[in-house]
Design a protein around this motif. Sequence first.
Motif, PDB file in Angstrom:
ATOM      1  N   THR A  86      43.213  44.708  38.219  1.00 36.30           N
ATOM      2  CA  THR A  86      42.344  44.745  37.031  1.00 36.30           C
ATOM      3  C   THR A  86      41.738  46.127  36.829  1.00 36.30           C
ATOM      4  O   THR A  86      41.227  46.419  35.749  1.00 36.30           O
ATOM      5  CB  THR A  86      41.191  43.723  37.125  1.00 36.30           C
ATOM      6  OG1 THR A  86      40.360  44.079  38.235  1.00 36.30           O
ATOM      7  CG2 THR A  86      41.705  42.305  37.284  1.00 36.30           C
ATOM      8  N   VAL A 122      35.072  36.724  38.801  1.00 36.84           N
ATOM      9  CA  VAL A 122      36.128  36.767  37.776  1.00 36.84           C
ATOM     10  C   VAL A 122      37.184  35.670  37.934  1.00 36.84           C
ATOM     11  O   VAL A 122      38.016  35.488  37.043  1.00 36.84           O
ATOM     12  CB  VAL A 122      36.823  38.159  37.728  1.00 36.84           C
ATOM     13  CG1 VAL A 122      35.820  39.237  37.363  1.00 36.84           C
ATOM     14  CG2 VAL A 122      37.517  38.489  39.038  1.00 36.84           C
ATOM     15  N   THR A 142      39.467  32.978  35.206  1.00 34.44           N
ATOM     16  CA  THR A 142      39.478  33.372  33.792  1.00 34.44           C
ATOM     17  C   THR A 142      40.561  34.416  33.570  1.00 34.44           C
ATOM     18  O   THR A 142      40.521  35.494  34.181  1.00 34.44           O
ATOM     19  CB  THR A 142      38.104  33.958  33.371  1.00 34.44           C
ATOM     20  OG1 THR A 142      37.112  32.976  33.620  1.00 34.44           O
ATOM     21  CG2 THR A 142      38.096  34.333  31.897  1.00 34.44           C
ATOM     22  N   GLN A 195      42.793  37.424  32.178  1.00 32.75           N
ATOM     23  CA  GLN A 195      42.547  38.728  31.558  1.00 32.75           C
ATOM     24  C   GLN A 195      43.881  39.235  31.008  1.00 32.75           C
ATOM     25  O   GLN A 195      44.940  38.725  31.376  1.00 32.75           O
ATOM     26  CB  GLN A 195      42.015  39.727  32.582  1.00 32.75           C
ATOM     27  CG  GLN A 195      40.764  39.277  33.324  1.00 32.75           C
ATOM     28  CD  GLN A 195      40.265  40.322  34.322  1.00 32.75           C
ATOM     29  OE1 GLN A 195      40.701  41.480  34.329  1.00 32.75           O
ATOM     30  NE2 GLN A 195      39.351  39.911  35.178  1.00 32.75           N
ATOM     31  N   HIS A 224      46.070  42.781  30.724  1.00 37.00           N
ATOM     32  CA  HIS A 224      46.135  44.163  31.213  1.00 37.00           C
ATOM     33  C   HIS A 224      47.496  44.779  30.917  1.00 37.00           C
ATOM     34  O   HIS A 224      48.499  44.073  30.808  1.00 37.00           O
ATOM     35  CB  HIS A 224      45.895  44.212  32.732  1.00 37.00           C
ATOM     36  CG  HIS A 224      44.476  43.967  33.108  1.00 37.00           C
ATOM     37  ND1 HIS A 224      43.545  44.968  33.198  1.00 37.00           N
ATOM     38  CD2 HIS A 224      43.823  42.818  33.375  1.00 37.00           C
ATOM     39  CE1 HIS A 224      42.384  44.445  33.536  1.00 37.00           C
ATOM     40  NE2 HIS A 224      42.512  43.149  33.647  1.00 37.00           N
ATOM     41  N   ALA A 275      42.391  44.691  29.480  1.00 33.71           N
ATOM     42  CA  ALA A 275      41.255  44.708  30.394  1.00 33.71           C
ATOM     43  C   ALA A 275      39.893  44.560  29.776  1.00 33.71           C
ATOM     44  O   ALA A 275      38.900  44.782  30.431  1.00 33.71           O
ATOM     45  CB  ALA A 275      41.273  46.000  31.200  1.00 33.71           C
ATOM     46  N   MET A 330      37.965  42.287  29.290  1.00 29.00           N
ATOM     47  CA  MET A 330      36.981  41.343  29.839  1.00 29.00           C
ATOM     48  C   MET A 330      36.410  41.746  31.200  1.00 29.00           C
ATOM     49  O   MET A 330      35.723  40.979  31.823  1.00 29.00           O
ATOM     50  CB  MET A 330      37.611  39.965  30.024  1.00 29.00           C
ATOM     51  CG  MET A 330      38.259  39.420  28.812  1.00 29.00           C
ATOM     52  SD  MET A 330      39.961  39.923  28.768  1.00 29.00           S
ATOM     53  CE  MET A 330      40.637  38.614  27.809  1.00 29.00           C
ATOM     54  N   ALA A 331      36.722  42.900  31.677  1.00 31.22           N
ATOM     55  CA  ALA A 331      36.206  43.302  32.992  1.00 31.22           C
ATOM     56  C   ALA A 331      34.678  43.270  32.988  1.00 31.22           C
ATOM     57  O   ALA A 331      34.038  43.692  32.041  1.00 31.22           O
ATOM     58  CB  ALA A 331      36.686  44.696  33.321  1.00 31.22           C
ATOM     59  N   SER A 332      34.115  42.732  34.068  1.00 33.12           N
ATOM     60  CA  SER A 332      32.652  42.658  34.102  1.00 33.12           C
ATOM     61  C   SER A 332      32.054  43.841  34.844  1.00 33.12           C
ATOM     62  O   SER A 332      32.766  44.748  35.281  1.00 33.12           O
ATOM     63  CB  SER A 332      32.229  41.344  34.723  1.00 33.12           C
ATOM     64  OG  SER A 332      33.243  40.827  35.519  1.00 33.12           O
TER      65      SER A 332
END
Length: 225
Positions: free
Chosen positions: A144, A153, A156, A158, A160, A210, A212-214
Motif C-alpha cells: 500500500t 486497514v 477494506t 484499496q 493501487h 491508494a 484510502m490510505a489512512s
Amino acid sequence: MPEATTATGLTAGQRRERLVEVYHEAKDCQKCPLAATRTQVVFGNGNADAELMFIGEGPGAEEDRQGLPFVGRAGQLLDELLHGIGLTRDDVFVANVIKCRPPGNRDPQPAEIEACHPYLMSQVELIEPRVIATLGNFATKLITGSPAGITRVRGTPQVHEIAGRTVFVMPLLHPAAALRTPSLVATLRDDFASLAALLDQEPPRGATPAAMASEPEPDQLGLFG
Ligand code: URA
C-alpha cells in the motif's frame, strides 16, 4: 487467431516462461545476507495466471526446509480459509515479501525487503493478478506504500498501481496472528468473505491509486498492530 496478450504485451505462455526465468534468477540470489543462512529460496507457488495473489511476510522454518510458501501451521489455516470461499491453492499464487527465511524468524530488515522487491514486482507484473491480498503488516505496508497498520486497514479493499497495473489490494491479518489469538480467526473468515466478493467485481480501471490510505501508525511494526 493470434494468442491474446495483456498488460505486459506477452501471451500467458510467455509470461509463464518469464516467471520461470525470474525463479531461476532468484534461486541463487546473493543480494542480501539471508543468502548465508537460508536453506533455500522460497520463490512462491501456485497458479501463474491467478486472479488472486497472496503476499505474506517471509518463509518460516518449514517453508525454508520445503522451499514452498505457507506450508507450516499458518499455511494450513490459509488453506482452510481458502476452502471456505471455494478456492484451493491451485487457484491462487502465494508469494512473500522476502524469499529467504530470516534467522530465528525475526522481522525482515529494510535492506532485505528492498533487495527482494524486484522479484516481488516481477511476480505481480507477470502473474497479472486482479486482486492482491496482503497478509500482515509487512506485506500491507509495502504494497500500500502506507505506514497504516493492519488492524486499522484490514478487510477494506484499496486500489493501487502496482508494477504498472491498477489492482485491488485487500489487507488481511496474517494467519500466524490468528493462530496466536484464536478470536481473530473469525475476523479473518469475515475478511475472506469480503475477498470473495471482491473477486466477483470488475477489475479496477485506471482508478486513482491508494486514495484510502489512512494516517501513519509508526509504532505498528509487528505481524499485526
Ligand atoms: N509466514 C509467511 O509470511 N510466509 C510463509 O511462507 C509462511 C509463514
